[in-house]
Design a protein around this motif. Structure first.
Motif, short mmCIF file in Angstrom:
data_model
loop_
_atom_site.label_atom_id
_atom_site.label_comp_id
_atom_site.label_asym_id
_atom_site.label_seq_id
_atom_site.Cartn_x
_atom_site.Cartn_y
_atom_site.Cartn_z
N LEU A 70 0.71 -1.17 0.08
CA LEU A 70 0.21 0.04 -0.04
C LEU A 70 0.90 1.33 -0.13
O LEU A 70 0.73 2.11 0.84
N TRP A 71 1.71 1.49 -1.09
CA TRP A 71 2.47 2.39 -1.29
C TRP A 71 3.26 3.18 -0.28
O TRP A 71 3.72 4.31 -0.51
N VAL A 72 3.95 2.02 0.44
CA VAL A 72 4.79 2.38 1.40
C VAL A 72 6.45 1.95 1.21
O VAL A 72 7.34 2.72 1.59
N ASP A 128 1.53 10.25 13.02
CA ASP A 128 1.70 8.60 13.09
C ASP A 128 0.79 8.20 11.68
O ASP A 128 1.33 7.14 11.22
N SER A 129 0.24 9.19 11.02
CA SER A 129 -0.15 8.69 9.82
C SER A 129 -0.61 9.81 8.73
O SER A 129 -0.38 10.89 9.06
N GLY A 130 -0.72 9.44 7.36
CA GLY A 130 -1.10 10.43 6.46
C GLY A 130 -2.29 11.35 7.07
O GLY A 130 -2.22 12.64 6.86
N ALA A 131 -3.26 10.81 7.24
CA ALA A 131 -4.54 11.58 7.94
C ALA A 131 -4.25 12.49 8.98
O ALA A 131 -4.60 13.54 8.88
N THR A 132 -3.14 11.88 9.96
CA THR A 132 -2.87 13.02 10.85
C THR A 132 -2.10 14.12 10.64
O THR A 132 -2.29 15.22 10.93
N ALA A 165 -10.19 14.57 -4.35
CA ALA A 165 -9.00 14.58 -3.70
C ALA A 165 -9.26 13.41 -2.43
O ALA A 165 -10.47 13.15 -2.04
N TYR A 166 -7.97 12.88 -2.16
CA TYR A 166 -8.09 11.98 -1.00
C TYR A 166 -6.96 12.59 -0.10
O TYR A 166 -5.91 12.62 -0.41
N HIS A 167 -7.30 12.75 1.28
CA HIS A 167 -6.30 12.93 2.15
C HIS A 167 -6.34 12.28 3.36
O HIS A 167 -5.76 12.66 4.49
N GLY A 168 -7.00 11.27 3.37
CA GLY A 168 -7.20 10.30 4.66
C GLY A 168 -8.63 10.19 5.12
O GLY A 168 -9.32 10.54 4.52
N ASP A 169 -8.69 9.54 6.08
CA ASP A 169 -9.96 9.04 6.69
C ASP A 169 -10.65 9.68 8.06
O ASP A 169 -11.63 9.33 8.52
N ALA A 237 -3.68 20.34 -1.61
CA ALA A 237 -3.74 19.57 -2.71
C ALA A 237 -2.49 18.28 -2.84
O ALA A 237 -1.81 18.63 -2.18
N GLU A 238 -2.91 17.22 -3.55
CA GLU A 238 -1.86 16.38 -3.68
C GLU A 238 -1.10 16.76 -5.19
O GLU A 238 -1.57 16.42 -6.04
N PRO A 239 0.20 17.07 -5.09
CA PRO A 239 0.71 17.68 -5.94
C PRO A 239 1.12 16.67 -7.15
O PRO A 239 1.29 15.44 -6.74
N ALA A 271 0.78 21.12 0.50
CA ALA A 271 1.06 19.94 -0.28
C ALA A 271 1.04 18.76 0.51
O ALA A 271 1.79 18.68 1.50
N ASP A 272 -0.12 17.84 0.13
CA ASP A 272 -0.13 16.52 0.74
C ASP A 272 0.79 15.36 -0.11
O ASP A 272 0.25 15.04 -1.22
N GLU A 273 1.73 15.63 0.26
CA GLU A 273 2.86 14.49 -0.25
C GLU A 273 2.96 13.25 0.36
O GLU A 273 3.86 12.42 0.33
N VAL A 274 2.04 13.08 0.86
CA VAL A 274 1.83 11.51 1.76
C VAL A 274 2.41 10.43 0.54
O VAL A 274 2.96 9.67 1.01
N ALA A 275 1.46 10.49 -0.60
CA ALA A 275 1.88 9.37 -1.26
C ALA A 275 2.78 9.62 -2.41
O ALA A 275 3.39 8.87 -2.79
N VAL A 276 3.11 11.03 -2.88
CA VAL A 276 4.04 11.15 -3.85
C VAL A 276 5.10 11.65 -3.66
O VAL A 276 6.26 11.63 -4.23
N ALA A 300 4.25 11.28 4.85
CA ALA A 300 3.86 9.83 5.73
C ALA A 300 4.30 8.66 4.78
O ALA A 300 5.63 8.34 4.71
N LYS A 301 3.39 7.78 4.10
CA LYS A 301 3.70 6.54 3.52
C LYS A 301 5.18 6.06 3.38
O LYS A 301 5.48 5.19 4.18
N GLY A 302 5.83 6.59 2.67
CA GLY A 302 7.21 6.04 1.97
C GLY A 302 8.30 6.71 3.13
O GLY A 302 9.40 6.28 3.17
C1 LIG Z 1 -2.88 7.46 1.84
C2 LIG Z 1 -2.84 9.05 1.96
C3 LIG Z 1 -3.30 9.57 2.97
C4 LIG Z 1 -3.68 9.06 4.30
O1 LIG Z 1 -2.61 8.38 4.79
P1 LIG Z 1 -2.77 7.36 6.02
O2 LIG Z 1 -1.55 7.15 6.52
O3 LIG Z 1 -3.50 6.13 5.36
O4 LIG Z 1 -3.69 8.02 7.09
C5 LIG Z 1 -3.48 11.09 3.04
N1 LIG Z 1 -3.08 11.75 1.74
C6 LIG Z 1 -2.76 10.91 0.56
C7 LIG Z 1 -2.45 11.91 -0.51
C8 LIG Z 1 -2.56 9.54 0.71
O5 LIG Z 1 -2.35 8.97 -0.43
#
Ligand SMILES: *Cc1c(COP(=O)(O)O)cnc(C)c1O
Length: 466
Positions: A70-72, A128-132, A165-169, A237-239, A271-276, A300-302
């Motif tokens: 899962l992208w990490v 601890d997570s992307g959402a936070t 957009a997806y920024h977490g849950d 935004a997710e860049p 910039a939400d660079e959690v995934a990118v 976060a993720k990686g």
């Molecule tokens: C996965 C993701 C999140 C959320 O990260 P979690 O660690 O699952 O909470 C936030 N923003 C982006 C762009 C993501 O891809």
């Protein structure tokens, strides 16, 4: 594929059989983003161990990790340098708090992150997570404007984010999210966000074509800002790539244009660079592709190489300084998570970043990205592939029932899921986003392994759709 070894005994719990684990998984575990009724009808894949680009299930079957768990994952599973860093830290201390105290790896990692992120981002707030990390960015941005001397700035309380957009849950990150499928149900719980059109060129919400457009989606952002900038705290935004939306790759120049507008209208760019982030797009950060310096950045993720949960929200000095004051001025940022700055996670992140700074990491990554691009070309010939999107080591292959009209499959056909189950039979773990087949290979995956990922995916799409 190796033979199924029935009822092999599992290392962690010597007395438990694989069959028993499968029963208990269905009996006790509620899986995220998973329709459990369907899940319980299938044979679960229970991962037992990982090695490099491979995962092994409890029966000893081997799979390529086509979504980087899962992208990490960055350097592969069981990477000696990261294992060692975690073990060494474990022998010193596993956890201590960052609330009013510090620990060694969190200090060193913060310094490192400041050095490698776009200039201006000089402060690190851990979670601890992307959402936070997103939640924190929103709250920092909000409080920043509340702490301004100028009265009129205090009405800057809203956020602009992109559709799809997806920024977490968490509730805050869902509020700025734009995916109705995930977020629609929770509407009564959410705060109001202002949505700008997604740069989704294959299905352009403004009815344009990428070849003939002049980024009307940016003009739309400008229209919103022109009208509402006095009430807007930040643009989030997710860049470059809207990941969870289906790997929607923004047109070149979109990010820098939006960044310019934010400066012009005095809006914070988040910039939400959690995934990118962390080399996923081929550069260390997606913002680097267009020389963009955001005011806040979420990672976060990686960040730990995919080993332990850790996130960071980076901020500029200008933002940070508004939080300084006497205790009775109440400028403190009253936010924190119990495991914030966990030393094991920070040690893993340091080891991962150290490996990434080696000279050949980025170089060999470019070769892999080119190899992927070339390998993806043949997918255009598949009748039910509507669009192929790639940025670095992020790939989305959009399946359609009918190519010319871009007609989608009915949800009940569950095409994406059928394709990944077919791929799994052939030794590849991938995960779809609706009918978009996602390839997110481990960054250290070798070229022959990438070739196998492409071949298995190609055959799976063909087998299921034709
Ligand atoms: C996965 C993701 C999140 C959320 O990260 P979690 O660690 O699952 O909470 C936030 N923003 C982006 C762009 C993501 O891809």
């Amino acid at each position: 594929m190796p033979e199924m070894a029935e009822n092999r005994r599992i290392g962690l719990m010597e007395s438990v059989t694989g069959d028993q684990l499968e029963i208990w998984d269905k009996q006790y575990v509620w899986h995220p983003f998973t329709q459990m009724r369907a899940y319980c009808k299938e044979k679960p894949l229970i991962v037992d161990r990982g090695e490099g680009s491979y995962l092994f299930d409890i029966h000893g079957n081997r799979y390529l990790d086509g979504t980087s768990s899962l992208w990490v994952n960055v350097h592969g599973h069981g990477k000696e340098e990261i294992n060692r860093a975690i073990r060494e830290q474990l022998d010193r201390v596993a956890h201590s708090t960052l609330l009013g105290l510090a620990n060694v790896p969190s200090v060193l990692l913060a310094k490192k992150l400041v050095e490698i992120t776009p200039s201006g981002l000089n402060k690190v707030f851990y979670s601890d997570s992307g959402a936070t990390s997103v939640e924190i960015a929103l709250k920092i941005a909000f409080q920043y404007w509340q702490q301004q001397e100028r009265e009129e700035y205090r009405s800057k309380q809203k956020f602009i984010s992109l559709r799809e957009a997806y920024h977490g849950d968490t509730i805050g990150s869902v509020s700025v999210g734009g995916m109705d499928l995930f977020h629609g149900k929770f509407k009564p719980l959410l705060f109001e966000a202002i949505h700008a059109p997604a740069p989704y060129c294959y299905r352009c919400p403004l009815g344009k074509n990428r070849d003939g457009c002049s980024m009307e989606c940016v003009e739309e952002v400008e229209r919103i800002l022109d009208r509402r900038h006095h009430e807007v705290a930040g643009f989030l935004a997710e860049p470059l790539v809207q990941g969870a939306a289906g790997m929607l790759v923004a047109p070149e120049g979109y990010l820098s244009a939006v960044s310019k507008l934010c400066k012009q209208y005095n809006i914070l760019l988040i910039a939400d660079e959690v995934a990118v982030g962390l080399a996923r797009t081929g550069k260390m950060f997606a913002c680097n592709h267009e020389g963009v310096q955001p005011d806040l950045m979420c990672l976060a993720k990686g960040i730990t190489g995919g080993y332990l949960p850790l996130a960071a929200t980076m901020a500029t000095d200008v933002i940070y300084e508004t939080f300084l004051g006497e205790i009775d001025q109440f400028r403190t940022f009253y936010h924190g998570h119990t495991y914030t700055g966990n030393p094991l996670a920070c040690a893993a992140a340091l080891a991962s970043l150290d490996l990434m700074s080696g000279t050949d990491f980025m170089e060999s990554l470019q070769q892999k990205i080119s190899f992927l691009s070339l390998g993806l070309e043949k997918f255009w010939k598949l009748k039910h592939v509507g669009d192929i999107r790639q940025k670095g080591m992020m790939v989305g292959i959009e399946l359609v029932e009918d190519g010319p009209s871009k007609k989608t499959y009915p949800v009940s056909a569950d095409m994406g899921h059928q394709v990944i189950l077919e791929a799994r039979k052939n030794g590849l773990i991938i995960r779809p986003l609706g009918d978009v087949i996602v390839l997110m290979p481990v960054l250290s995956m070798s070229i022959p392994q990438l070739e196998e990922v492409l071949n298995i995916t190609y055959n799976a799409i063909k087998a299921v759709t034709e």
